[in-house]
Design a protein around this motif. Sequence first.
Motif, PDB file in Angstrom:
ATOM      1  N   GLY A  90     102.849  80.878  42.681  1.00  0.00           N
ATOM      2  CA  GLY A  90     103.112  78.951  42.133  1.00  0.00           C
ATOM      3  C   GLY A  90     102.918  78.019  43.165  1.00  0.00           C
ATOM      4  O   GLY A  90     103.031  78.108  44.426  1.00  0.00           O
ATOM      5  N   SER A  91     102.481  76.851  42.327  1.00  0.00           N
ATOM      6  CA  SER A  91     102.568  76.320  43.909  1.00  0.00           C
ATOM      7  C   SER A  91     104.259  75.744  44.058  1.00  0.00           C
ATOM      8  O   SER A  91     104.550  75.703  45.514  1.00  0.00           O
ATOM      9  CB  SER A  91     101.725  74.678  43.353  1.00  0.00           C
ATOM     10  OG  SER A  91     102.840  74.094  42.075  1.00  0.00           O
ATOM     11  N   ASP A  92     105.262  76.193  43.310  1.00  0.00           N
ATOM     12  CA  ASP A  92     106.932  76.807  43.771  1.00  0.00           C
ATOM     13  C   ASP A  92     106.949  77.247  45.623  1.00  0.00           C
ATOM     14  O   ASP A  92     107.574  76.235  45.830  1.00  0.00           O
ATOM     15  CB  ASP A  92     107.330  77.171  43.097  1.00  0.00           C
ATOM     16  CG  ASP A  92     107.996  76.928  41.557  1.00  0.00           C
ATOM     17  OD1 ASP A  92     108.165  75.639  41.466  1.00  0.00           O
ATOM     18  OD2 ASP A  92     107.937  77.471  40.711  1.00  0.00           O
ATOM     19  N   PHE A 116     110.658  66.507  40.233  1.00  0.00           N
ATOM     20  CA  PHE A 116     110.788  67.840  39.791  1.00  0.00           C
ATOM     21  C   PHE A 116     112.056  69.155  39.924  1.00  0.00           C
ATOM     22  O   PHE A 116     112.499  68.526  41.073  1.00  0.00           O
ATOM     23  CB  PHE A 116     109.590  68.575  40.447  1.00  0.00           C
ATOM     24  CG  PHE A 116     108.844  70.348  40.356  1.00  0.00           C
ATOM     25  CD1 PHE A 116     109.628  70.819  38.928  1.00  0.00           C
ATOM     26  CD2 PHE A 116     108.672  70.936  40.961  1.00  0.00           C
ATOM     27  CE1 PHE A 116     109.144  72.500  38.669  1.00  0.00           C
ATOM     28  CE2 PHE A 116     108.880  72.535  41.153  1.00  0.00           C
ATOM     29  CZ  PHE A 116     109.009  72.779  40.393  1.00  0.00           C
ATOM     30  N   TYR A 155     108.669  63.986  49.964  1.00  0.00           N
ATOM     31  CA  TYR A 155     107.934  65.320  49.069  1.00  0.00           C
ATOM     32  C   TYR A 155     107.273  63.606  48.493  1.00  0.00           C
ATOM     33  O   TYR A 155     108.404  62.787  47.609  1.00  0.00           O
ATOM     34  CB  TYR A 155     109.156  65.644  48.112  1.00  0.00           C
ATOM     35  CG  TYR A 155     108.511  66.346  47.035  1.00  0.00           C
ATOM     36  CD1 TYR A 155     107.285  67.783  47.072  1.00  0.00           C
ATOM     37  CD2 TYR A 155     108.877  65.161  45.435  1.00  0.00           C
ATOM     38  CE1 TYR A 155     106.631  67.461  45.234  1.00  0.00           C
ATOM     39  CE2 TYR A 155     108.097  66.426  44.544  1.00  0.00           C
ATOM     40  CZ  TYR A 155     107.323  67.321  44.550  1.00  0.00           C
ATOM     41  OH  TYR A 155     106.967  67.518  43.138  1.00  0.00           O
ATOM     42  N   CYS A 157     105.458  63.137  43.876  1.00  0.00           N
ATOM     43  CA  CYS A 157     104.800  63.879  42.815  1.00  0.00           C
ATOM     44  C   CYS A 157     104.289  63.000  42.257  1.00  0.00           C
ATOM     45  O   CYS A 157     104.544  61.670  41.455  1.00  0.00           O
ATOM     46  CB  CYS A 157     105.891  64.599  41.955  1.00  0.00           C
ATOM     47  SG  CYS A 157     105.400  65.877  41.054  1.00  0.00           S
ATOM     48  N   ASN A 161     106.377  65.010  37.540  1.00  0.00           N
ATOM     49  CA  ASN A 161     107.378  65.116  36.105  1.00  0.00           C
ATOM     50  C   ASN A 161     108.643  65.155  36.846  1.00  0.00           C
ATOM     51  O   ASN A 161     109.359  65.307  38.233  1.00  0.00           O
ATOM     52  CB  ASN A 161     107.774  66.890  37.115  1.00  0.00           C
ATOM     53  CG  ASN A 161     108.237  68.018  35.817  1.00  0.00           C
ATOM     54  OD1 ASN A 161     108.307  67.205  34.906  1.00  0.00           O
ATOM     55  ND2 ASN A 161     108.279  68.667  35.905  1.00  0.00           N
ATOM     56  N   ASP A 186     102.815  66.828  45.618  1.00  0.00           N
ATOM     57  CA  ASP A 186     102.660  67.539  45.041  1.00  0.00           C
ATOM     58  C   ASP A 186     101.778  67.151  43.623  1.00  0.00           C
ATOM     59  O   ASP A 186     102.143  66.105  42.903  1.00  0.00           O
ATOM     60  CB  ASP A 186     103.900  67.856  44.299  1.00  0.00           C
ATOM     61  CG  ASP A 186     104.322  69.166  43.205  1.00  0.00           C
ATOM     62  OD1 ASP A 186     103.072  69.160  42.689  1.00  0.00           O
ATOM     63  OD2 ASP A 186     105.164  69.215  42.689  1.00  0.00           O
ATOM     64  N   ALA A 188     100.362  68.766  40.843  1.00  0.00           N
ATOM     65  CA  ALA A 188     100.192  69.736  39.975  1.00  0.00           C
ATOM     66  C   ALA A 188      99.746  69.554  38.845  1.00  0.00           C
ATOM     67  O   ALA A 188      98.801  70.571  37.940  1.00  0.00           O
ATOM     68  CB  ALA A 188     101.976  70.123  39.129  1.00  0.00           C
ATOM     69  N   TYR A 189      99.988  68.259  38.403  1.00  0.00           N
ATOM     70  CA  TYR A 189      99.246  67.234  36.954  1.00  0.00           C
ATOM     71  C   TYR A 189      97.403  66.567  37.136  1.00  0.00           C
ATOM     72  O   TYR A 189      97.199  66.062  36.483  1.00  0.00           O
ATOM     73  CB  TYR A 189     100.094  67.129  35.902  1.00  0.00           C
ATOM     74  CG  TYR A 189     101.360  67.417  35.979  1.00  0.00           C
ATOM     75  CD1 TYR A 189     101.495  68.844  34.631  1.00  0.00           C
ATOM     76  CD2 TYR A 189     102.497  67.500  37.225  1.00  0.00           C
ATOM     77  CE1 TYR A 189     102.123  68.782  34.734  1.00  0.00           C
ATOM     78  CE2 TYR A 189     103.422  67.905  36.443  1.00  0.00           C
ATOM     79  CZ  TYR A 189     103.393  69.071  35.237  1.00  0.00           C
ATOM     80  OH  TYR A 189     104.597  70.093  34.993  1.00  0.00           O
ATOM     81  N   THR A 212      98.382  73.180  41.222  1.00  0.00           N
ATOM     82  CA  THR A 212      98.191  74.701  40.451  1.00  0.00           C
ATOM     83  C   THR A 212      97.735  75.053  39.910  1.00  0.00           C
ATOM     84  O   THR A 212      97.080  74.905  39.036  1.00  0.00           O
ATOM     85  CB  THR A 212      99.986  74.209  39.754  1.00  0.00           C
ATOM     86  OG1 THR A 212     100.174  75.520  39.315  1.00  0.00           O
ATOM     87  CG2 THR A 212      99.824  73.716  38.729  1.00  0.00           C
ATOM     88  N   SER A 214      98.931  76.712  36.797  1.00  0.00           N
ATOM     89  CA  SER A 214     100.184  76.720  36.242  1.00  0.00           C
ATOM     90  C   SER A 214     100.074  75.554  34.797  1.00  0.00           C
ATOM     91  O   SER A 214     100.019  76.144  33.876  1.00  0.00           O
ATOM     92  CB  SER A 214     100.747  76.733  36.101  1.00  0.00           C
ATOM     93  OG  SER A 214     101.309  77.836  37.163  1.00  0.00           O
ATOM     94  N   LYS A 215      98.961  74.263  34.869  1.00  0.00           N
ATOM     95  CA  LYS A 215      98.842  73.838  34.052  1.00  0.00           C
ATOM     96  C   LYS A 215      97.483  73.423  33.222  1.00  0.00           C
ATOM     97  O   LYS A 215      97.223  74.372  33.034  1.00  0.00           O
ATOM     98  CB  LYS A 215      99.102  72.390  34.965  1.00  0.00           C
ATOM     99  CG  LYS A 215     100.330  72.643  35.699  1.00  0.00           C
ATOM    100  CD  LYS A 215     101.891  73.082  34.634  1.00  0.00           C
ATOM    101  CE  LYS A 215     103.115  72.717  35.550  1.00  0.00           C
ATOM    102  NZ  LYS A 215     104.249  73.142  34.619  1.00  0.00           N
ATOM    103  N   ARG A 223     100.783  82.872  37.849  1.00  0.00           N
ATOM    104  CA  ARG A 223     101.964  82.056  38.926  1.00  0.00           C
ATOM    105  C   ARG A 223     100.956  82.193  40.093  1.00  0.00           C
ATOM    106  O   ARG A 223     100.674  83.313  41.523  1.00  0.00           O
ATOM    107  CB  ARG A 223     102.829  82.988  39.420  1.00  0.00           C
ATOM    108  CG  ARG A 223     103.369  83.527  38.585  1.00  0.00           C
ATOM    109  CD  ARG A 223     104.501  82.397  37.736  1.00  0.00           C
ATOM    110  NE  ARG A 223     105.124  81.760  38.223  1.00  0.00           N
ATOM    111  CZ  ARG A 223     105.040  80.327  39.024  1.00  0.00           C
ATOM    112  NH1 ARG A 223     103.726  79.823  38.488  1.00  0.00           N
ATOM    113  NH2 ARG A 223     105.976  79.822  39.827  1.00  0.00           N
TER     114      ARG A 223
HETATM  115  N1  PMP Z   1     105.106  70.708  40.803  1.00  0.00           N
HETATM  116  C1  PMP Z   1     105.452  70.625  39.780  1.00  0.00           C
HETATM  117  C2  PMP Z   1     105.332  69.189  39.171  1.00  0.00           C
HETATM  118  C3  PMP Z   1     106.145  71.126  38.574  1.00  0.00           C
HETATM  119  O1  PMP Z   1     106.112  70.502  37.294  1.00  0.00           O
HETATM  120  C4  PMP Z   1     105.670  72.729  38.884  1.00  0.00           C
HETATM  121  C5  PMP Z   1     106.414  73.169  37.455  1.00  0.00           C
HETATM  122  N2  PMP Z   1     107.187  72.728  36.417  1.00  0.00           N
HETATM  123  C6  PMP Z   1     105.272  72.994  39.905  1.00  0.00           C
HETATM  124  C7  PMP Z   1     105.186  71.915  41.043  1.00  0.00           C
HETATM  125  C8  PMP Z   1     105.433  74.333  39.784  1.00  0.00           C
HETATM  126  O2  PMP Z   1     104.513  75.175  38.688  1.00  0.00           O
HETATM  127  P1  PMP Z   1     104.040  76.516  39.589  1.00  0.00           P
HETATM  128  O3  PMP Z   1     105.075  77.206  40.344  1.00  0.00           O
HETATM  129  O4  PMP Z   1     103.639  77.392  38.592  1.00  0.00           O
HETATM  130  O5  PMP Z   1     102.783  76.475  39.865  1.00  0.00           O
END
Ligand code: PMP
Length: 365
Positions: A90-92, A116, A155, A157, A161, A186, A188-189, A212, A214-215, A223
Amino acid sequence: MTDRSPLVRAAREGIGSLPLYSAESAVCAIDLSDNTNLWGPPPAALRALSQAGAPSLARYPSLYSEPLRDLLLEYTGLAGGDFDTITGCGSDDVLDSAMRAFSRAGASIAFSSPTFTMIPVLARLNDLKPVSVPFADDFDIDAEQLVDAAADITYLCSPNNPTATAASRPAVEYVVRNATGIVILDEAYAEFAPETFEQLVRESDRLLVARTFSKAFGLAGLRVGFGVGAQALTRLVARARGPYKVNAMAELAVRAALEPGASGRDWVAARARTVIEHRARLAAALVARGLNPLSSAANFLFVPTPDAVNIARELVARGILVRVVSGIPDSPSVLAGARGTALRIGVGPWDMMEALLTALDEIRS
Ligand code: PMP
């Protein structure tokens, strides 16, 4: 477990009071709570998984996802330079590893707030002092204040989020050019945003852009996230991350999802385009019902409202799950009337959106 128990005293300082991540847990037929792809995974990824043979399970995966590297650089338009990628569970995991790589005694991380929820948690886990900076009135990031914080890590974003708002190019450029330490951006979107900023890694070897699967890519269960930046930077993050973080099945699925073609990358892009259309339709339908989402650049809408908790509870009773965001500040001014709460609603197939609107009409009648 109290803070005085021998076990907590034996643990690393502060770890006992770190919150575990919690997410809405009600099982609902329609789950709009986690910003994932509500159409599911791309068909090419499903096919790759169903065809995977025994060796994919019995052997270790690649150390640092080397087979994904060129595909990811090409996907982000950064092939052919001194750039490299770092993947993660995951990007986490990418964000966590980047913080660990640049955390030194007394170091700090600056970010716009609210953002986030994992960021302040990962910051504490990595001994970084969190410095939160309010958004500007138009929900752009306050670039000057972020830079003035002189943090070791900044950081950003975008889209953010939970607010779904995008940072402006001048503000992102200002931070990338003037921040004293490294910048983690970040995205992610990214697939839902009118513009993205990954090309700025060409200007700064201190910028890591995180993405990521994940989206938009519909692979949250596998992950996989990644970061892209100057090779010198990604190599430091790789050292902090460690080997074998992306498993073999995930790697297979990601390779397939990135393949050009109607069941891989193009499938993902087509769903993202539909999200963008549905996002505008849903926003208009919410406004007609007296709910006012912020302008969204992501696959969800952020709706500040003092009724968030009640509305969410009534929606669960009708089989629809949305996220309640609490503890939001009362500025910028558009948040002032919300008394600290908002709804975060995922955008997906129109039948789901229609079910949501029908439920809202029932609740409010
Ligand atoms: N960055 C942002 C802004 C997110 O909203 C999320 C997931 N909610 C993540 C990172 C982490 O996503 P993941 O670990 O699933 O890649």
